[in-house]
Design a protein around this motif. Structure first.
Motif, PDB file in Angstrom:
ATOM      1  N   UNK A 166       0.822  -1.206   0.000  1.00 29.98           N
ATOM      2  CA  UNK A 166       0.000   0.000   0.000  1.00 29.98           C
ATOM      3  C   UNK A 166       0.858   1.259   0.000  1.00 29.98           C
ATOM      4  N   UNK A 167       1.951   1.218   0.729  1.00 31.72           N
ATOM      5  CA  UNK A 167       2.814   2.405   0.861  1.00 31.72           C
ATOM      6  C   UNK A 167       4.200   2.139   0.273  1.00 31.72           C
ATOM      7  N   UNK A 168       4.245   1.392  -0.810  1.00 31.80           N
ATOM      8  CA  UNK A 168       5.542   1.176  -1.461  1.00 31.80           C
ATOM      9  C   UNK A 168       6.087   2.490  -1.995  1.00 31.80           C
ATOM     10  N   UNK A 169       5.191   3.348  -2.498  1.00 33.30           N
ATOM     11  CA  UNK A 169       5.599   4.671  -2.989  1.00 33.30           C
ATOM     12  C   UNK A 169       4.524   5.681  -2.605  1.00 33.30           C
ATOM     13  N   UNK A 170       4.326   5.929  -1.323  1.00 29.56           N
ATOM     14  CA  UNK A 170       3.182   6.739  -0.886  1.00 29.56           C
ATOM     15  C   UNK A 170       3.370   8.227  -1.152  1.00 29.56           C
ATOM     16  N   UNK A 171       2.283   8.882  -1.407  1.00 33.31           N
ATOM     17  CA  UNK A 171       2.264  10.349  -1.489  1.00 33.31           C
ATOM     18  C   UNK A 171       1.662  10.876  -0.200  1.00 33.31           C
ATOM     19  N   UNK A 172       1.878  12.152   0.069  1.00 34.62           N
ATOM     20  CA  UNK A 172       1.267  12.757   1.252  1.00 34.62           C
ATOM     21  C   UNK A 172      -0.251  12.730   1.121  1.00 34.62           C
ATOM     22  N   UNK A 173      -0.735  12.888  -0.095  1.00 34.71           N
ATOM     23  CA  UNK A 173      -2.190  12.863  -0.339  1.00 34.71           C
ATOM     24  C   UNK A 173      -2.783  11.508   0.035  1.00 34.71           C
TER      25      UNK A 173
END
Length: 437
Positions: A166-173
Motif C-alpha cells: 500500500x505504501x511502497x511509494x506513498x504520497x502525502x495525499x
C-alpha cells in the motif's frame, strides 16, 4: 500387466479414502470433550482468543463491544478448533446480530497465518529488547510504531515508505486519506495524526506494516463505489468485513452467459482501479480466483483480498516527472508453470502514469487460456459456444491482452475486449429472453 494398473490405482484410492475417514473419526473421538465445549462456548468473547490482550499490538478495538456482548459468533464449522490446521489463512465465517436488524453473515480475518502473527511478535520484541519473547505491550512503546507521538502532526512518506505494498511509494495525499478515513478511532475525519490517541496511532502503523488490507478497504470504501468488500470493524487481532458471496472459482463451470458477465465485470474493475477521477492507480499484485467473490443477489464481482494492492498517486508522478514517466508502461508476459503468477516491477508501477498491469493480471490469471488454478487451465472463458470459437475474435483479444504481439497492444486489446464482452453479454441476454418466450 498394465491392464491391471487402473484396478490397482482404484483400490489404492478407495483405501486412502477409507484411511482418511477413519483418521477423521479418530480425531473426533480424541476431541469429543473439546468438541462439545466448542459448541457450548462462544470463543469470540474470549479476550485471549481474539488477542485483545496484545493491544496496542493489534488491528483495532472498534468492534470489541459487539464481540464481548456475544453479537458475533462462529458458524458451525468455525467452532471446531481441530479444523484450524486446514485453515492456514485464518479466515472464518460468522454470524453478526443486531436486535432490530436480525443476523447476517460476516467474514472474520486474522490477517495472517499463526506463524506470521508469531513472527511479528518476535520482531517487536527483538527491536525493543533484543530478545524473541517479552512483554508485548511494553515493547510496543519502544518500537518505530511509537515514535510518532502526539507531537508529530502528519504521517509522512519518508516514515512509512516501503512498509507494505500500500505504501511502497506513498504520497502525502494518500497518507492523509488513510489517516482521515481510519475507522479504528472515534474521532475519524481528520488527517492530523496528532488527533489520534497513542494506542490508535500504534494500531494504525502496526496494520500498515503487517497487513494493510483493512486500510485499503477503509480508504477506498465500497460505499463510494470501489470494488472492495466493506470494512466493518476490529477487535484485537480479528478484523470483520462484510460477506460478499461465493468465491469466483465457484463459477468456473457456470453457464456461458454468467461467465461472460463476470469477465466483463473483471475487466471493468481493472479499468476502474487503473483510471479514475481521484488519480490514484490501485494495482492488484495478487490476482487469483479466490481473491474475488460474487454477490448472490446482484451478481456483482468484488475484490475480497486486498492485502497486496499497490497505490500510485498519478498527481505526484506528474509533479515529480521521473524518467520516462509519460511513456506507456507495458507489463512483461511470462509463461510460468505455477498458479496465479505475475511479472511486475513495483518501481515501474510507481513511476509511470499509463500502466497496463491490471489488464494483464486479469487477462492472464483469470480469463485467458494461460490462467491456471487448482490444476485446471483455460480461464473463466473456457469452451465458448461454437460460433464464438469459430469467429476467433475472443481468443485473439484474450491472447493480445495476455501476451501482446504489437507495441502497446495490450492497451487496445483491453479496450476492445471490454466492448466485445459487453456485446456478448447483451447477445446472451437477448437469446435467453427469446428462449423464455
Amino acid at each position: 500387466m498394465l491392464r491391471f494398473l487402473p484396478l490397482k490405482l482404484g483400490r489404492l484410492y478407495r483405501c486412502l479414502k477409507l484411511l482418511l475417514v477413519v483418521g477423521l473419526f479418530v480425531i473426533l473421538l480424541m476431541n469429543t470433550h473439546s468438541l462439545f465445549a466448542s459448541f457450548q462456548k462462544n470463543e469470540l468473547t474470549d479476550r485471549r482468543f481474539i488477542n485483545l490482550n496484545k493491544c496496542p499490538a493489534c488491528f483495532g478495538t472498534s468492534w470489541c463491544r459487539k464481540f464481548m456482548n456475544g453479537q458475533v459468533s462462529f458458524e458451525t464449522w468455525g467452532r471446531l478448533r481441530f479444523l484450524d490446521v486446514f485453515n492456514v489463512k485464518n479466515v472464518y465465517f460468522a454470524q453478526y446480530g443486531e436486535p432490530r436488524e436480525g443476523t447476517r453473515r460476516v467474514v472474520l480475518k486474522r490477517l495472517g497465518s499463526n506463524q506470521e502473527l508469531a513472527d511479528i511478535d518476535q520482531k517487536i520484541c527483538k527491536r525493543a529488547t533484543g530478545r524473541p519473547r517479552c512483554d508485548l505491550i511494553q515493547a510496543m512503546y519502544k518500537t518505530e510504531f511509537a515514535r510518532l507521538n502526539g507531537d508529530v502532526r502528519l504521517l509522512t512518506p519518508e516514515v512509512v515508505e516501503g512498509w507494505s505494498d500500500l505504501v511502497h511509494c506513498p504520497s502525502q495525499r494518500l497518507l492523509d486519506r488513510v489517516v482521515r478515513r481510519y475507522a479504528e478511532t472515534k474521532d475519524s475525519g481528520s488527517f492530523l495524526l496528532k488527533n489520534l490517541k497513542d494506542t490508535e496511532r500504534m494500531q494504525l502503523l502496526m496494520t500498515l506494516a503487517f497487513n494493510p488490507e483493512p486500510l485499503v478497504l477503509q480508504s477506498f470504501p465500497s460505499d463510494e463505489g470501489w470494488p472492495f468488500a466493506k470494512y466493518l470493524g476490529a477487535c484485537g487481532r480479528v478484523v470483520a468485513v462484510n460477506y460478499v458471496g461465493e468465491e469466483l472459482w465457484s463459477f468456473y463451470n457456470a453457464p456461458w452467459k454468467k461467465r461472460v458477465d463476470l469477465a466483463r465485470q473483471l475487466m471493468d474493475i481493472a479499468e476502474q482501479l487503473t483510471n479514475n477521477d481521484f488519480e490514484f492507480a490501485l494495482y492488484l499484485l495478487d490476482v487469483s480466483f479466490d481473491n474475488f467473490a460474487v454477490g448472490p443477489r446482484d451478481g456483482k464481482v468484488i475484490v475480497v483480498d486486498a492485502e497486496n494492492v499497490l497505490v500510485a498517486d498519478k498527481r505526484l508522478i506528474k509533479q515529480n516527472k521521473p524518467e520516462n514517466y509519460d511513456v506507456w508502461y507495458e507489463s512483461r508476459f511470462e509463461d510460468c508453470d505455477k498458479e496465479a503468477c505475475l511479472s511486475f516491477s513495483k518501481e515501474s508501477l510507481c513511476s509511470h502514469i499509463t500502466v497496463d498491469h491490471n489488464y494483464y493480471a486479469v487477462c492472464q490469471n483469470l480469463l485467458s487460456r494461460y490462467a491456471t488454478w487448482r490444476g485446471t487451465t483455460g480461464g473463466l472463458l473456457h469452451h465458448p459456444p461454437a460460433h464464438i470459437a469459430k469467429d476467433g475474435q475472443l481468443e485473439a483479444l484474450l491472447d493480445e491482452c495476455t501476451n501482446p504481439k504489437k507495441r502497446y497492444g495490450r492497451f487496445q486489446a483491453a479496450k476492445e475486449l471490454r466492448e466485445y464482452l459487453t456485446q456478448l453479454a447483451a447477445a446472451a441476454s437477448s437469446s435467453a429472453s427469446a428462449t423464455a418466450r
